[in-house]
Design an enzyme around this catalytic site. Structure first.
Site, PDB file in Angstrom:
ATOM      1  N   SER A   1     -31.886  35.368  10.323  1.00  0.00           N
ATOM      2  CA  SER A   1     -31.496  34.045   9.838  1.00  0.00           C
ATOM      3  C   SER A   1     -32.232  32.942  10.567  1.00  0.00           C
ATOM      4  CB  SER A   1     -30.009  33.818  10.088  1.00  0.00           C
ATOM      5  OG  SER A   1     -29.249  34.816   9.521  1.00  0.00           O
TER       6      SER A   1
ATOM      7  N   HIS B   1     -35.912  36.476   4.112  1.00  0.00           N
ATOM      8  CA  HIS B   1     -34.545  36.020   4.393  1.00  0.00           C
ATOM      9  C   HIS B   1     -33.753  35.876   3.099  1.00  0.00           C
ATOM     10  CE1 HIS B   1     -31.724  32.666   6.058  1.00  0.00           C
ATOM     11  NE2 HIS B   1     -31.181  33.844   6.179  1.00  0.00           N
TER      12      HIS B   1
ATOM     13  N   GLU C   1     -36.046  33.158   1.330  1.00  0.00           N
ATOM     14  CA  GLU C   1     -37.045  32.420   2.119  1.00  0.00           C
ATOM     15  C   GLU C   1     -38.056  33.449   2.634  1.00  0.00           C
ATOM     16  OE1 GLU C   1     -35.319  28.615   4.418  1.00  0.00           O
ATOM     17  OE2 GLU C   1     -34.398  30.477   5.054  1.00  0.00           O
TER      18      GLU C   1
ATOM     19  N   ASN D   1     -31.096  27.491   7.381  1.00  0.00           N
ATOM     20  CA  ASN D   1     -30.140  27.380   8.482  1.00  0.00           C
ATOM     21  C   ASN D   1     -30.385  26.182   9.383  1.00  0.00           C
ATOM     22  OD1 ASN D   1     -28.198  29.396   8.019  1.00  0.00           O
ATOM     23  ND2 ASN D   1     -29.807  30.914   8.368  1.00  0.00           N
TER      24      ASN D   1
HETATM   25  P1  NAI Z   1     -23.629  42.915  10.253  1.00  0.00           P
HETATM   26  O1  NAI Z   1     -23.053  42.822  11.616  1.00  0.00           O
HETATM   27  O2  NAI Z   1     -22.717  42.864   9.064  1.00  0.00           O
HETATM   28  O3  NAI Z   1     -24.490  44.286  10.109  1.00  0.00           O
HETATM   29  C1  NAI Z   1     -25.438  44.692  11.044  1.00  0.00           C
HETATM   30  C2  NAI Z   1     -25.561  46.210  10.928  1.00  0.00           C
HETATM   31  O4  NAI Z   1     -26.665  46.642  11.729  1.00  0.00           O
HETATM   32  C3  NAI Z   1     -24.320  46.970  11.434  1.00  0.00           C
HETATM   33  O5  NAI Z   1     -23.906  47.853  10.408  1.00  0.00           O
HETATM   34  C4  NAI Z   1     -24.825  47.739  12.680  1.00  0.00           C
HETATM   35  O6  NAI Z   1     -24.227  49.007  12.821  1.00  0.00           O
HETATM   36  C5  NAI Z   1     -26.311  47.868  12.347  1.00  0.00           C
HETATM   37  N1  NAI Z   1     -27.177  48.019  13.520  1.00  0.00           N
HETATM   38  C6  NAI Z   1     -27.202  47.278  14.645  1.00  0.00           C
HETATM   39  N2  NAI Z   1     -28.205  47.702  15.455  1.00  0.00           N
HETATM   40  C7  NAI Z   1     -28.821  48.722  14.816  1.00  0.00           C
HETATM   41  C8  NAI Z   1     -29.928  49.579  15.126  1.00  0.00           C
HETATM   42  N3  NAI Z   1     -30.591  49.449  16.276  1.00  0.00           N
HETATM   43  N4  NAI Z   1     -30.286  50.519  14.238  1.00  0.00           N
HETATM   44  C9  NAI Z   1     -29.621  50.668  13.058  1.00  0.00           C
HETATM   45  N5  NAI Z   1     -28.563  49.886  12.709  1.00  0.00           N
HETATM   46  C10 NAI Z   1     -28.177  48.930  13.578  1.00  0.00           C
HETATM   47  O7  NAI Z   1     -24.748  41.790  10.180  1.00  0.00           O
HETATM   48  P2  NAI Z   1     -25.283  40.976   8.889  1.00  0.00           P
HETATM   49  O8  NAI Z   1     -24.402  39.804   8.650  1.00  0.00           O
HETATM   50  O9  NAI Z   1     -25.560  41.931   7.792  1.00  0.00           O
HETATM   51  O10 NAI Z   1     -26.653  40.395   9.469  1.00  0.00           O
HETATM   52  C11 NAI Z   1     -27.822  41.194   9.561  1.00  0.00           C
HETATM   53  C12 NAI Z   1     -29.019  40.275   9.678  1.00  0.00           C
HETATM   54  O11 NAI Z   1     -29.088  39.443   8.498  1.00  0.00           O
HETATM   55  C13 NAI Z   1     -28.970  39.328  10.865  1.00  0.00           C
HETATM   56  O12 NAI Z   1     -30.255  39.137  11.358  1.00  0.00           O
HETATM   57  C14 NAI Z   1     -28.414  38.036  10.235  1.00  0.00           C
HETATM   58  O13 NAI Z   1     -28.774  36.885  10.943  1.00  0.00           O
HETATM   59  C15 NAI Z   1     -29.095  38.075   8.878  1.00  0.00           C
HETATM   60  N6  NAI Z   1     -28.440  37.308   7.815  1.00  0.00           N
HETATM   61  C16 NAI Z   1     -27.063  37.266   7.725  1.00  0.00           C
HETATM   62  C17 NAI Z   1     -26.469  36.529   6.696  1.00  0.00           C
HETATM   63  C18 NAI Z   1     -24.976  36.494   6.542  1.00  0.00           C
HETATM   64  O14 NAI Z   1     -24.472  35.689   5.727  1.00  0.00           O
HETATM   65  N7  NAI Z   1     -24.224  37.326   7.253  1.00  0.00           N
HETATM   66  C19 NAI Z   1     -27.272  35.761   5.717  1.00  0.00           C
HETATM   67  C20 NAI Z   1     -28.706  35.956   5.850  1.00  0.00           C
HETATM   68  C21 NAI Z   1     -29.245  36.675   6.900  1.00  0.00           C
END
Ligand code: NAI
Length: 284
Positions: free
Chosen positions: A120, A140, A152, A190
């Site tokens: 993000s 993104h 993005e 963001n």
């Molecule tokens: P989340 O916390 O829901 O999911 C992250 C997942 O990654 C978890 O299932 C975790 O087990 C897994 N994980 C962590 N380290 C790992 C590794 N080394 N190997 C394999 N799996 C691993 O997070 P979310 O919200 O899906 O965010 C993910 C990315 O997307 C972040 O960079 C966030 O900034 C970005 N993002 C999030 C948005 C949102 O609205 N939540 C919107 C746009 C981008």
């Protein structure tokens, strides 16, 4: 290069949506998470979202079957096939954790494979410093991925024109609208959205109004579809805090300081929808 073999790493809020959209557009996807339970939950979410599309007459049963048949679940990075053309990383918003993953992947996967991060806010240039900077890009997606049209596309300092064009074409194939962005903290979305959410949290912290009244003002007064505190809960308060910290560190400007209430809520494990409560309660 036409992309047909993709690996998505991280099966949380964003990763399952990204895998869903790729698979629905007939691209083979391996969805990886270190936690098998989260992979099963991701597949359940994708199945429920496909069923919702069927109910709305936007999809038929055959398309659902095809979508699900395009997705493979995996916990082991070493199982990623060497002919994978694109890896989309969607793990925790933490620079060191992402760097460690990319460094590992760089040794495992052919150098022609494009690495994309769904970060993000973290600098694409910094993430790509030690691995294939020409073949590295920000992709993104917005949440919820199957519904939101924007992607993005962030050019790191060394991202090649060929990589940019490949990812732009793929984004259009997914029926999304790409916007080209240069690599500065928070990109476009963001940099504008998070200070607004942070200010809404300050408004609550200073006792100006209740959480629901703050959201009502932004919905009815500004025509936003969702109030900023509801949106923060939807995004995840840990993700919001991580983005504010990137803006604060990246610009060295106090206007991006995260609200103490946001920090306190994250420390208390009140992360929004995904933890059951944040500014609002989701347990009922
Ligand atoms: P989340 O916390 O829901 O999911 C992250 C997942 O990654 C978890 O299932 C975790 O087990 C897994 N994980 C962590 N380290 C790992 C590794 N080394 N190997 C394999 N799996 C691993 O997070 P979310 O919200 O899906 O965010 C993910 C990315 O997307 C972040 O960079 C966030 O900034 C970005 N993002 C999030 C948005 C949102 O609205 N939540 C919107 C746009 C981008």
């Amino acid at each position: 290069m036409e992309i047909n073999k993709v690996c998505v790493i991280g099966a949380g809020t964003m990763g399952n949506g990204i895998a869903h959209v790729l698979a629905q557009n007939n691209i083979k996807v391996i969805l990886i998470d270190m936690d098998k339970k989260l992979l099963d939950k991701a597949l359940e979410t994708i199945t429920n979202n496909l069923d919702r599309l069927i109910k709305k007459d936007l999809l038929n049963d055959d398309a659902k079957k095809l979508t699900l048949s395009n997705i493979t679940l995996e916990t082991d990075l070493s199982k990623i096939p060497n002919d994978t053309q694109l890896i989309i990383e969607a793990i925790t918003e933490n620079k060191d954790v992402k760097l460690a993953l990319f460094n590992k992947l760089d040794k495992l996967i052919n150098q022609d494979c494009i690495f994309a991060s769904n970060t993000s806010s973290i600098s694409i240039t910094e993430l790509s410093k030690n691995c294939r900077p020409n073949n590295f890009i920000g992709m993104h997606f917005m949440n919820p991925v199957p519904i939101m049209k924007l992607v993005e596309i962030i050019r790191g300092f060394s991202t090649s024109q060929e990589t940019y064009q490949t990812i732009k074409t793929l984004t259009e194939r997914l029926k999304k609208t790409p916007v080209e962005v240069f690599d500065y903290p928070g990109f476009i979305s963001n940099r504008i959205l998070m200070p607004m959410i942070n200010e809404a949290i300050f408004t609550l912290y200073e006792g100006v109004a209740s959480a629901s009244d703050i959201d009502t003002v932004m919905k009815l007064g500004m025509n936003h579809p969702m109030g900023p505190l509801t949106l923060a809960d939807f995004i995840g308060l840990d993700v919001c805090l991580a983005i504010m910290n990137v803006l604060y560190d990246g610009f060295n400007d106090s206007k991006y300081r995260p609200c103490p209430l946001l920090k306190k809520m994250v420390a208390a494990g009140k992360l929004g929808r995904k933890s059951g409560s944040g500014f609002f309660d989701y347990t009922k």
